[in-house]
Design a protein around this motif. Structure first.
Motif, PDB file in Angstrom:
ATOM      1  N   VAL A   1       0.841  -1.198   0.000  1.00 27.47           N
ATOM      2  CA  VAL A   1       0.000   0.000   0.000  1.00 27.47           C
ATOM      3  C   VAL A   1       0.875   1.247   0.000  1.00 27.47           C
ATOM      4  N   LYS A   2       0.558   2.195  -0.886  1.00 30.50           N
ATOM      5  CA  LYS A   2       1.235   3.484  -0.886  1.00 30.50           C
ATOM      6  C   LYS A   2       0.652   4.346   0.225  1.00 30.50           C
ATOM      7  N   HIS A   3       1.546   4.903   1.054  1.00 34.29           N
ATOM      8  CA  HIS A   3       1.052   5.636   2.216  1.00 34.29           C
ATOM      9  C   HIS A   3       2.025   6.744   2.588  1.00 34.29           C
ATOM     10  N   LEU A   4       1.503   7.914   2.931  1.00 32.36           N
ATOM     11  CA  LEU A   4       2.323   9.035   3.365  1.00 32.36           C
ATOM     12  C   LEU A   4       2.705   8.826   4.821  1.00 32.36           C
ATOM     13  N   ALA A   5       4.000   8.858   5.083  1.00 29.52           N
ATOM     14  CA  ALA A   5       4.448   8.530   6.444  1.00 29.52           C
ATOM     15  C   ALA A   5       5.673   9.343   6.812  1.00 29.52           C
ATOM     16  N   MET A   6       6.751   8.682   7.205  1.00 29.73           N
ATOM     17  CA  MET A   6       7.913   9.342   7.779  1.00 29.73           C
ATOM     18  C   MET A   6       8.409  10.479   6.880  1.00 29.73           C
ATOM     19  N   ARG A   7       8.718  11.601   7.509  1.00 29.87           N
ATOM     20  CA  ARG A   7       9.295  12.766   6.830  1.00 29.87           C
ATOM     21  C   ARG A   7       8.386  13.286   5.706  1.00 29.87           C
ATOM     22  N   ARG A   8       7.070  13.108   5.861  1.00 24.03           N
ATOM     23  CA  ARG A   8       6.086  13.537   4.861  1.00 24.03           C
ATOM     24  C   ARG A   8       6.449  12.976   3.482  1.00 24.03           C
ATOM     25  N   THR A   9       6.801  11.715   3.466  1.00 21.19           N
ATOM     26  CA  THR A   9       7.246  11.034   2.256  1.00 21.19           C
ATOM     27  C   THR A   9       6.316   9.867   1.966  1.00 21.19           C
TER      28      THR A   9
ATOM     29  N   ALA B   1       1.458   0.380  12.400  1.00 23.46           N
ATOM     30  CA  ALA B   1       2.627   1.008  13.014  1.00 23.46           C
ATOM     31  C   ALA B   1       2.977   2.309  12.305  1.00 23.46           C
ATOM     32  N   ALA B   2       2.931   2.306  10.974  1.00 28.77           N
ATOM     33  CA  ALA B   2       3.256   3.512  10.216  1.00 28.77           C
ATOM     34  C   ALA B   2       2.281   4.635  10.519  1.00 28.77           C
ATOM     35  N   GLN B   3       0.996   4.298  10.599  1.00 32.40           N
ATOM     36  CA  GLN B   3      -0.003   5.311  10.861  1.00 32.40           C
ATOM     37  C   GLN B   3       0.183   5.930  12.242  1.00 32.40           C
ATOM     38  N   ALA B   4       0.311   5.086  13.248  1.00 35.13           N
ATOM     39  CA  ALA B   4       0.416   5.585  14.618  1.00 35.13           C
ATOM     40  C   ALA B   4       1.767   6.228  14.904  1.00 35.13           C
ATOM     41  N   GLY B   5       2.837   5.638  14.377  1.00 32.74           N
ATOM     42  CA  GLY B   5       4.165   6.092  14.721  1.00 32.74           C
ATOM     43  C   GLY B   5       4.714   7.216  13.873  1.00 32.74           C
ATOM     44  N   ALA B   6       4.097   7.478  12.716  1.00 31.33           N
ATOM     45  CA  ALA B   6       4.642   8.511  11.827  1.00 31.33           C
ATOM     46  C   ALA B   6       3.555   9.332  11.146  1.00 31.33           C
ATOM     47  N   SER B   7       2.601   8.677  10.504  1.00 35.17           N
ATOM     48  CA  SER B   7       1.650   9.393   9.651  1.00 35.17           C
ATOM     49  C   SER B   7       0.767  10.362  10.413  1.00 35.17           C
ATOM     50  N   SER B   8       0.283   9.969  11.564  1.00 34.82           N
ATOM     51  CA  SER B   8      -0.608  10.852  12.328  1.00 34.82           C
ATOM     52  C   SER B   8       0.111  12.126  12.746  1.00 34.82           C
ATOM     53  N   ARG B   9       1.396  12.023  13.040  1.00 31.35           N
ATOM     54  CA  ARG B   9       2.187  13.205  13.384  1.00 31.35           C
ATOM     55  C   ARG B   9       2.316  14.124  12.176  1.00 31.35           C
TER      56      ARG B   9
ATOM     57  N   ALA C   1       0.176  14.251   9.684  1.00 26.19           N
ATOM     58  CA  ALA C   1      -1.158  14.797   9.439  1.00 26.19           C
ATOM     59  C   ALA C   1      -1.432  15.999  10.323  1.00 26.19           C
ATOM     60  N   ALA C   2      -1.050  15.911  11.583  1.00 29.05           N
ATOM     61  CA  ALA C   2      -1.290  17.017  12.514  1.00 29.05           C
ATOM     62  C   ALA C   2      -0.532  18.270  12.074  1.00 29.05           C
ATOM     63  N   ALA C   3       0.721  18.094  11.658  1.00 25.29           N
ATOM     64  CA  ALA C   3       1.518  19.243  11.210  1.00 25.29           C
ATOM     65  C   ALA C   3       0.939  19.846   9.936  1.00 25.29           C
TER      66      ALA C   3
ATOM     67  N   THR D   1      -3.350  15.675   1.103  1.00 22.96           N
ATOM     68  CA  THR D   1      -2.200  15.305   1.929  1.00 22.96           C
ATOM     69  C   THR D   1      -2.624  15.074   3.368  1.00 22.96           C
ATOM     70  N   VAL D   2      -3.440  15.984   3.899  1.00 21.72           N
ATOM     71  CA  VAL D   2      -3.922  15.815   5.272  1.00 21.72           C
ATOM     72  C   VAL D   2      -4.739  14.534   5.401  1.00 21.72           C
ATOM     73  N   LEU D   3      -5.622  14.292   4.439  1.00 18.25           N
ATOM     74  CA  LEU D   3      -6.489  13.111   4.508  1.00 18.25           C
ATOM     75  C   LEU D   3      -5.697  11.819   4.357  1.00 18.25           C
ATOM     76  N   SER D   4      -4.692  11.826   3.486  1.00 14.54           N
ATOM     77  CA  SER D   4      -3.911  10.593   3.301  1.00 14.54           C
ATOM     78  C   SER D   4      -3.028  10.320   4.515  1.00 14.54           C
ATOM     79  N   ALA D   5      -2.404  11.364   5.057  1.00 11.29           N
ATOM     80  CA  ALA D   5      -1.585  11.159   6.253  1.00 11.29           C
ATOM     81  C   ALA D   5      -2.441  10.759   7.452  1.00 11.29           C
ATOM     82  N   SER D   6      -3.686  11.198   7.459  1.00 12.72           N
ATOM     83  CA  SER D   6      -4.600  10.829   8.546  1.00 12.72           C
ATOM     84  C   SER D   6      -5.107   9.396   8.420  1.00 12.72           C
ATOM     85  N   GLY D   7      -4.873   8.781   7.267  1.00 16.88           N
ATOM     86  CA  GLY D   7      -5.347   7.418   7.048  1.00 16.88           C
ATOM     87  C   GLY D   7      -6.777   7.351   6.551  1.00 16.88           C
ATOM     88  N   GLU D   8      -7.358   8.493   6.190  1.00 19.14           N
ATOM     89  CA  GLU D   8      -8.747   8.517   5.703  1.00 19.14           C
ATOM     90  C   GLU D   8      -8.845   8.070   4.252  1.00 19.14           C
ATOM     91  N   VAL D   9      -7.856   8.482   3.435  1.00 18.45           N
ATOM     92  CA  VAL D   9      -7.858   8.122   2.022  1.00 18.45           C
ATOM     93  C   VAL D   9      -6.508   7.517   1.669  1.00 18.45           C
TER      94      VAL D   9
END
Length: 394
Positions: A75-83, A94-102, A104-106, A181-189
């Protein structure tokens, strides 16, 4: 206390086997190749396929396409370092909780601030919440749509902010991609099917639960960080706190908490303190001399912050000013050259040092193998290195 020493030879042996780039240790398929690296770098769409080619014998584009778009085991997903990365599905929580949600918040804070600055709405958070609802409604029922389609259908997305006012380089930045970007990092899309060839990213967007058939399992940030650090240590360890912090895009505080919870063991890395997992302390077996051609942004080249032990003196030639790595040629655990395609699309090898006859012969054969695999396809790196630019201009 005397720390166990992990010398350069052992670090390079671990890299060869665990990153699947030694011919004797290649992965059976693309999913296993991604798992061995925690994830594959996905900002440049061609990198994902070329990284898999480097790690899987008899690799085909169709194999990775199936994993991404049919089986959805990757799965393609926005995570560490907004990458954007390509994760094995099991690593998503793990990616969502440990990197992506952070991330998304920024990004959410940034969008809210700019909405208000652009005068679109006095309450930027309300504007973003309304845009979110409309995007998710538009993607209801398992529908996929491009950003352009969503923008044309949803009036609130058809907005932009001016930048560089009065400057020759000024212009307008649309809000639609930033909302996605916000929605993908949040795990919504999620980036779903692709409308272009494998080397070009033209994604359709879909609701994550619809694309995967289930919600991504929720975990706390601490749990996500711990799991990501554990996966990184198994793939890239030993490494320093600085290495892990950079890779995660996190903080030293978060890294140290994860290392403590994992009971990570300190080791000596030529005078630097590194870490290994407590069940991974046995010396790595030696690996026969090996070579590899890796693409730009490959996760091996990008895997550590402190890179001198495999990069040597070639940073200015192979990395751009933003820290993006170009294509690399490896011999026995270190970078010794680069590769590129000439005007006819032929793969060419460029050595940065005399690594010996065996190295040059192997890497020349690898260049021929890659040339045959690419056929008539020309790959244009999104972030060419300074050396790549020089070679391309010849």
């Amino acid at each position: 206390m005397v720390l166990r020493t992990v010398d350069l030879g052992e670090r390079r042996a671990r890299l060869a086997a665990r990153h699947r780039i030694s011919p004797a240790h290649r992965a059976p398929d693309a999913v296993e190749a991604a798992k061995s690296m925690v994830c594959l770098h996905g900002t440049d769409p061609a990198t994902v396929y070329l990284s898999a080619w480097s790690r899987v014998d008899d690799f085909s584009v169709a194999e990775l396409d199936d994993a991404l778009y049919t089986d959805r085991t990757l799965v393609k997903h926005l995570a560490m370092r907004r990458t954007v990365f390509v994760f094995p599905r099991a690593a998503l929580p793990a990616a969502q909780a440990g990197a992506s949600s952070r991330v998304a918040a920024a990004q959410r804070r940034s969008v809210i601030k700019d909405v208000e600055r652009a005068g679109l709405h006095q309450d930027g958070a309300q504007w973003l919440d309304e845009a979110t609802v409309e995007v998710l409604d538009a993607l209801a029922g398992g529908r996929e749509a491009t950003s352009s389609e969503l923008r044309s259908e949803i009036p609130i997305l058809d907005a932009s902010i001016d930048y560089g006012i009065g400057k020759s380089w000024g212009g307008k930045v649309p809000f639609a991609p930033r909302v996605m970007t916000v929605l993908s990092a949040s795990g919504e899309v999620v980036r779903a099917s692709n409308n272009g060839p494998w080397r070009i990213s033209r994604p359709n967007w879909a609701r994550t639960a619809a694309w995967l058939g289930e919600e991504v399992e929720a975990r706390s940030e601490a749990e996500g960080l711990r799991d990501l650090v554990e996966m990184w240590l198994r793939a890239f360890g030993p490494g320093t706190e600085a290495d892990i912090k950079w890779w995660l895009g996190s903080t030293f505080r978060g890294v140290r908490a994860a290392l403590t919870e994992l009971a990570a063991v300190e080791v000596d890395l030529d005078g630097r303190t590194g870490y290994l997992l407590p069940d991974d302390l046995d010396p790595a077996p030696a690996v026969e001399p090996w070579g590899a051609l890796l693409p730009s942004l490959d996760p091996t080249t990008m895997g550590w912050f402190e890179r001198e032990w495999y990069l040597g003196p070639y940073k200015q030639q192979l990395f751009d000013t933003n820290g993006n790595a170009g294509p690399t040629a490896w011999w026995d655990g270190r970078i010794v050259g680069t590769w590129w395609q000439d005007d006819d699309g032929a793969v060419r090898l460029h050595m940065l040092e005399d690594a010996g006859k065996d190295a040059e012969a192997f890497l020349t054969d690898e260049a021929a193998r890659l040339d045959q695999w690419l056929g008539s396809v020309r790959v244009m790196p999104r972030f060419p290195s300074p050396l790549a630019k020089t070679l391309a201009s010849r």
